[in-house]
Design a protein around this motif. Structure first.
Motif, mmCIF file in Angstrom:
data_model
loop_
_atom_site.group_PDB
_atom_site.id
_atom_site.type_symbol
_atom_site.label_atom_id
_atom_site.label_comp_id
_atom_site.label_asym_id
_atom_site.label_seq_id
_atom_site.Cartn_x
_atom_site.Cartn_y
_atom_site.Cartn_z
ATOM 1 N N LEU A 1 22.973 31.175 65.371
ATOM 2 C CA LEU A 1 21.735 30.456 65.054
ATOM 3 C C LEU A 1 21.680 29.133 65.793
ATOM 4 O O LEU A 1 20.638 28.757 66.340
ATOM 5 N N THR A 2 22.801 28.406 65.831
ATOM 6 C CA THR A 2 22.805 27.134 66.552
ATOM 7 C C THR A 2 22.600 27.344 68.044
ATOM 8 O O THR A 2 21.973 26.509 68.715
ATOM 9 N N SER A 3 23.107 28.444 68.590
ATOM 10 C CA SER A 3 22.866 28.738 70.004
ATOM 11 C C SER A 3 21.381 28.971 70.262
ATOM 12 O O SER A 3 20.823 28.486 71.252
ATOM 13 N N MET A 4 20.734 29.718 69.359
ATOM 14 C CA MET A 4 19.288 29.937 69.488
ATOM 15 C C MET A 4 18.533 28.615 69.431
ATOM 16 O O MET A 4 17.654 28.342 70.256
ATOM 17 N N LEU A 5 18.882 27.787 68.428
ATOM 18 C CA LEU A 5 18.179 26.520 68.261
ATOM 19 C C LEU A 5 18.417 25.583 69.438
ATOM 20 O O LEU A 5 17.505 24.868 69.874
ATOM 21 N N GLY A 6 19.657 25.577 69.951
ATOM 22 C CA GLY A 6 19.952 24.730 71.107
ATOM 23 C C GLY A 6 19.153 25.146 72.322
ATOM 24 O O GLY A 6 18.604 24.303 73.039
ATOM 25 N N LEU A 7 19.066 26.446 72.560
ATOM 26 C CA LEU A 7 18.280 26.949 73.685
ATOM 27 C C LEU A 7 16.803 26.662 73.476
ATOM 28 O O LEU A 7 16.095 26.247 74.405
#
Length: 415
Positions: free
Chosen positions: A28-34
């Motif tokens: 989820l954090t990877s999605m939000l960071g992107l």
């Protein structure tokens, strides 16, 4: 069973399970960071596009694109206008007489560039007529010495429509009583607001016949000719071509000399900011690598079982490529949606925030406009989203390759 198997398992690995909530949180954090990287890149590039657009249309629509000035007052300017307009790159020509000086009113002083114009022709070479709050170009009548003034200059002098204002020319008159500056009283007939600080604060317009009398020209003489072009980037070459075809000594001044440095600075800043923001997007995209590495480590037993059940190495690779690609697609789509919404409403949001806080983020005395422009271009959106998706796709290969090399016996040894 759901087919294809790789897509089914890849989607399931994204969802949270009891044993891998940490992995799902990292996904989820990877999605939000992107998404954040894509959103910021779209918004910032839209702001730079806005500055570029306002510079080309608003500022360069009011300052002269090119001026041909003779060493002597020009009497046959109407013939020259007809001659210049025959050039296919020239769209309009108008007479222009300029003089720098001071405006004074009740002890207040403001430096201005006083431009003598022909109202009917000025509307063809300038868009300043679109920005009048009071009055219009037609308010200038020969012999009445009326003045059109920017709102910043009017505020600094404390004047409004109908007020008398004194122009102090940078020349002196010698009389038996001594040396006196040349003064002329004007009546404020119009106030405009372009949003460009240097124009609103330091530009005043009067009828060219009135300025000719102030400069002691003969009737019908002007100082120079102002040209407008179909392609503003062709202004330097065309103006010099026209000047070389004239008799006498002529000087050429174009917008590349007066404002070219600012325009080039905006273009360079846009490219550098785009590069830096692309690096931010790349960092966010490659967070997918760490996410998938943790997933592979967490799913070693599952991978081993799939291999013993007949799953091939390419199938195992596709599972994690699909998982990482889905993270990239979802993050990019969210970022594009938020970025487009932010870019379209940024100017309104900043204006509302300025009114709420009672401050102004862009001071017209420092910047060439006093508001934050934003111009969303779909080409930028497509480029940014494509770059994010490509980076996300390549970020999946290393973890997927490691997963495909998992040996079932080694993975199940400690299970």
């Amino acid at each position: 069973m759901f087919r294809p198997l790789s897509l089914f398992i890849g989607i399931r690995y994204i969802a949270a399970k009891r044993r891998n909530r940490l992995v799902s949180f990292i996904s989820l954090t990877s999605m939000l960071g992107l998404a954040l990287g894509v959103c910021v890149m779209i918004v910032v590039l839209s702001v730079m596009n806005g500055f570029d657009y306002e510079m080309r249309t608003r500022v360069l629509g009011m300052v002269p694109q090119a001026v041909l000035e003779s060493t002597q007052p020009v009497a046959n300017w109407e013939q020259l206008i007809a001659q210049f307009k025959q050039h296919p790159g020239v769209t309009a020509v108008a007479p222009l007489t300029q003089i720098q000086g001071l405006l004074t009113h009740q002890g207040q002083i403001q430096t201005v560039q006083l431009s003598g114009i022909e109202p009917a022709l000025e509307a063809r070479v300038s868009i300043i007529g679109e920005f009048f709050r009071e009055g219009a170009l037609d308010s200038l009548i020969p012999g009445e010495f009326k003045l059109l003034l920017g709102d910043r200059a009017a505020k600094a002098l404390g004047v409004g429509i109908g007020d008398k204002i004194t122009f102090v020319a940078p020349e002196a008159t010698i009389t038996p009583a001594g040396i006196f500056p040349r003064l002329k009283r004007f009546t404020v007939a119009g106030i405009f607001h372009s949003g460009a600080g240097e124009i609103d604060g330091h530009l005043a317009l009067a009828h060219q016949q009135d300025i000719a009398r102030l400069l002691r020209f003969s009737p019908g003489q002007v100082q120079s000719l102002r040209l407008a072009f179909a392609d503003i980037f062709a202004a330097p070459n065309i103006s010099w071509q026209l000047a070389r075809g004239l008799s006498g000594d002529w000087f050429v001044t174009d917008w590349m000399r007066s404002h070219g440095g600012l325009y080039q600075a905006i273009s360079v800043e846009k490219r550098m900011i785009a590069l830096l923001l692309l690096l931010i997007v790349a960092v966010a995209a490659f967070n997918i690598v760490s996410t998938l590495v943790m997933v592979v480590a967490d799913k070693k037993a599952d991978i081993a079982i799939l291999r013993t059940m007949g799953a091939s190495s390419p199938q195992i690779m596709r599972i994690f490529i699909i998982q990482g690609s889905l993270i990239g697609v979802i993050g990019t789509l969210v970022g594009v949606l938020l970025g487009c919404l932010g870019a379209e409403n940024l100017s309104l949001a900043v204006a509302w925030l300025e009114r709420l806080l009672g401050i102004q983020f862009l001071d017209a005395g420092v910047y060439f406009i006093d508001y934050l422009p934003s111009r969303l271009q779909m080409a930028d959106v497509l480029l940014i989203s494509s770059a994010a998706l490509i980076l996300s796709f390549f970020a999946t290969w290393y973890p997927a390759f490691r997963a495909a090399r998992t040996q079932p016996a080694e993975a199940l040894r400690h299970e």
